[in-house]
Design an enzyme around this catalytic site. Structure first.
Site, PDB file in Angstrom:
ATOM      1  N   TYR A 129      37.481  15.298  78.005  1.00 29.09           N
ATOM      2  CA  TYR A 129      37.501  13.855  77.761  1.00 29.09           C
ATOM      3  C   TYR A 129      36.894  13.117  78.949  1.00 29.09           C
ATOM      4  O   TYR A 129      36.022  12.256  78.794  1.00 29.09           O
ATOM      5  CB  TYR A 129      38.934  13.387  77.511  1.00 29.09           C
ATOM      6  CG  TYR A 129      39.082  11.890  77.463  1.00 29.09           C
ATOM      7  CD1 TYR A 129      38.547  11.156  76.402  1.00 29.09           C
ATOM      8  CD2 TYR A 129      39.747  11.190  78.466  1.00 29.09           C
ATOM      9  CE1 TYR A 129      38.669   9.776  76.354  1.00 29.09           C
ATOM     10  CE2 TYR A 129      39.881   9.813  78.426  1.00 29.09           C
ATOM     11  CZ  TYR A 129      39.338   9.110  77.375  1.00 29.09           C
ATOM     12  OH  TYR A 129      39.444   7.752  77.327  1.00 29.09           O
ATOM     13  N   SER A 182      36.769   5.500  81.654  1.00 27.24           N
ATOM     14  CA  SER A 182      38.174   5.867  81.836  1.00 27.24           C
ATOM     15  C   SER A 182      38.458   6.218  83.291  1.00 27.24           C
ATOM     16  O   SER A 182      37.585   6.749  84.000  1.00 27.24           O
ATOM     17  CB  SER A 182      38.510   7.072  80.950  1.00 27.24           C
ATOM     18  OG  SER A 182      39.765   7.634  81.297  1.00 27.24           O
TER      19      SER A 182
END
Length: 338
Positions: free
Chosen positions: A155, A130
């Site tokens: 995350y 990501s």
């Protein structure tokens, strides 16, 4: 090829599964169909895959990647050639509320994927990282050669951990692994927790939209078709070792092991207010805006340097924001009969 696609009922995973079927590959799609967002949307994506003319080459397995008992058996029985690992607990803000979900799916689940690949002669593992790994980094555009040691959400930390775990397996066992740092993916069949989906729903219902950082975000919005093209090109190009890698001046984006990380974005950051204006134009309706401060865990800007991906697999994103948002709005109106 026979390819395992995890997260096959998800936004990106369903598109990747269809692309692989279209070109004649055999696909085993895995998903646990959790209720992080609307289950009926996930089921509709699966029905779309099952309606494909080559659906006889698609097998769906309902399973969580963190299922340590059953994942090894799946790998042993199915004999995959390659793996596209897209299953994960997504969302930056949700990680503030339910951190354990990220350890279970993103760390334990990834461990199970790595072990499955290691013990079953998988030719190449491509997995979702990501853009959030860049965290507090303010050097623009974000480059895979930059340091990414300062995540600002759990995350992001879980995705950085995946890159490190993959490198360990590439180094120890010669497993080719490639991590793709996605930059704000959008398009038809997208996730309901993403901005474009939330904005569209609220505007059509005459409700105000929450605009964080007072609208001063810039995001490298990347259309789903461009993302899928990049994933497939990468899957077909096994991660090579960088023979000139120097441990005295280590390059964070390559390795002497068969390991790579790439940015995959449009390389054209768009101001959030411009994005909203383009959506308003596509909908033919103005938005009422709630201007709010930057949320905890968010970063103000993202901007992908994709030169490494262009050089290695000839990645060429081509979808404009106007075209991409228009396609999403057309899908949304048809799917929800609005």
């Amino acid at each position: 090829m026979k390819v395992l696609v995890t997260g096959a009922a998800g936004f990106i995973g369903s598109h990747v599964s269809l692309y692989l079927l279209e070109r004649g590959d055999e696909v085993v799609g895995l998903d646990n169909i959790n209720d992080y967002y609307d289950v009926s949307l996930k089921e509709a994506r699966l029905e779309r895959i099952k309606a494909h003319p080559n659906s006889d080459k698609f097998t769906f397995v309902k399973m969580a990647v963190e299922d340590r008992d059953n994942m090894p058996a799946l790998f042993a029985e199915q004999k995959f050639d390659k793996v596209v690992h897209l299953a994960a607990q997504a969302g930056v803000r949700y990680s503030l509320e339910n951190p354990h979900a990220y350890i279970d799916a993103n760390i334990v689940g990834f461990m199970n994927i790595l072990e499955g690949c290691r013990h079953n002669q998988i030719q190449h593992l491509v997995y979702a990282s990501s853009s959030s790994v860049y965290g507090a980094n303010e050097s623009m555009p974000f480059s895979v050669h930059d340091n990414v040691d300062h995540p600002v959400s759990l995350y992001a930390a879980s995705k950085k951990a995946n890159e490190l775990m993959a490198h360990t397996y590439s180094h120890l066992y010669g497993l080719p692994t490639t991590g793709l740092r996605f930059f704000t993916v959008y398009g038809p069949w997208g996730r309901p927790d993403m901005a474009l989906f939330l904005f569209t729903k609220a505007i059509l219902e005459g409700k105000p939209i929450d605009v964080f950082n007072y609208g001063n975000h810039r995001r490298d919005f990347t259309y789903i078709d461009d993302i899928v093209e990049g994933i497939i090109r990468t899957l077909d190009h096994n991660a090579p070792a960088n023979e000139s890698w120097d441990g005295k001046q280590p390059d964070p984006g390559t390795s002497k092991a068969p390991w790579r990380v790439y940015n995959i974005g449009a390389q054209t950051p768009v101001h959030l207010m411009e994005y909203i204006e383009t959506l308003e134009s596509a909908l033919g309706k103005k938005a009422e805006k709630n201007l709010l401060p930057l949320q905890l865990g968010d970063v103000p800007d993202t901007y992908a340097d994709v030169e490494a991906l262009v050089s290695d697999v000839d990645y060429r994103p081509k979808t404009t924001i106007k075209e991409g948002i228009g396609n999403f709005v057309a899908w949304y109106r048809e799917f929800y009969n609005v």
